[in-house]
Enzyme design. Structure first.
Site, PDB file in Angstrom:
ATOM      1  N   ASP A 115       0.851  -1.196   0.000  1.00 16.89           N
ATOM      2  CA  ASP A 115       0.000   0.000   0.000  1.00 16.89           C
ATOM      3  C   ASP A 115       0.882   1.239   0.000  1.00 16.89           C
ATOM      4  OD1 ASP A 115      -2.146  -1.707   0.241  1.00 16.89           O
ATOM      5  OD2 ASP A 115      -2.245  -1.512   2.432  1.00 16.89           O
TER       6      ASP A 115
HETATM    7  N1  URA Z   1      -1.031  -5.961   3.957  1.00 18.17           N
HETATM    8  C1  URA Z   1      -1.586  -4.732   3.952  1.00 18.17           C
HETATM    9  O1  URA Z   1      -2.635  -4.506   4.546  1.00 18.17           O
HETATM   10  N2  URA Z   1      -0.937  -3.763   3.276  1.00 18.17           N
HETATM   11  C2  URA Z   1       0.242  -3.944   2.646  1.00 18.17           C
HETATM   12  O2  URA Z   1       0.798  -3.002   2.064  1.00 18.17           O
HETATM   13  C3  URA Z   1       0.802  -5.230   2.667  1.00 18.17           C
HETATM   14  C4  URA Z   1       0.139  -6.230   3.335  1.00 18.17           C
END
Ligand code: URA
Length: 235
Positions: free
Chosen positions: A104
């Site tokens: 993310d």
């Molecule tokens: N899980 C998440 O919620 N976000 C990420 O960026 C990676 C794994």
């Protein structure tokens, strides 16, 4: 391989652009300026060259690790933030390097990138369950019931089967170490929410047997060598 093809394969532009770079005397090998695009070089041992004074090594395939900062999207065409590709030399984008899975925009830490399609597929395929270790800073103190729920499996919204962490440890009052095998959208945030807490900060520390190098500061990247690639595959 001839010099023009070497530059082309390493992402220095079209064949015509590579010929022009060479003809302009911008390429050196062993300190010597080379202006013949047809000059041939064996690639049995590592070939180091310079373009405009910057050092490069010929690599048939590119494998790299980036310490992703917050505020960057794992996309070439980002919607709201900068792209992680802004943190890499343009040659790597030109030669087709892509993210191995996504983090993310607000997640930090270990991101792999490669132009080896088989490698990207192997590490992103849902069938091949590669352990990924995350550190999640939570809004509320972590308790035993939450840890048990994460280990036993929590049902994520819209899923029919529960998602379980391979391991869940409390490192501090609000610091959770979570190892997951899958890579679903917002996986860790959704799991922690389903267990009754909330992720405030998320950092990926490890993939397989490869840990984010402590020497790699946020925004920095490095090539992966054979030993590191072997560590990645060690699960
Ligand atoms: N899980 C998440 O919620 N976000 C990420 O960026 C990676 C794994």
């Amino acid at each position: 391989m001839d010099l023009e093809r070497i530059l082309f394969s390493q992402g220095f532009g079209s064949r015509r652009q590579c010929r022009a770079i060479i003809a302009a005397g911008r390429v050196r090998i062993g300190g010597e300026i080379l202006t013949d695009p047809a000059a041939g070089f064996p690639l049995l041992s590592p070939l180091d060259f310079e373009v405009d004074g910057e050092s490069w090594r010929y690599r048939e395939k590119a494998y790299l690790a980036l310490n992703k900062p917050a505020g960057y999207e794992c996309s070439r065409d980002p919607q709201h933030h900068l792209s992680v590709f802004h943190l890499l030399p343009p040659q790597l984008t030109t030669r087709g390097v892509q993210c191995v899975g996504r983090l993310d925009q607000d997640t930090t830490g270990l991101l792999l990138l490669s132009d080896d399609g088989a490698f990207v597929h192997a590490f992103t395929s849902p069938k091949r369950k590669v352990p990924k270790v995350y550190l999640a800073t939570t809004r509320h103190p972590i308790d035993d019931a939450q840890l048990a729920a994460l280990r036993d499996g929590v049902l994520l919204h819209g899923e029919s089967k529960p998602s379980a962490a391979l391991a869940a440890h409390q490192r501090d009052e609000r610091l959770l170490e979570l190892t997951v095998l899958e890579g679903k959208y917002h996986q860790v945030k959704r799991m922690v929410a389903a267990a009754g807490n909330r992720v405030e900060k998320l950092h990926r520390e490890r993939i397989g047997g490869f840990e984010l190098p402590a020497t790699l500061t946020e925004g920095q990247w490095c090539w992966l060598d054979e030993a590191e690639l072997a560590a990645l595959r060690r699960e």
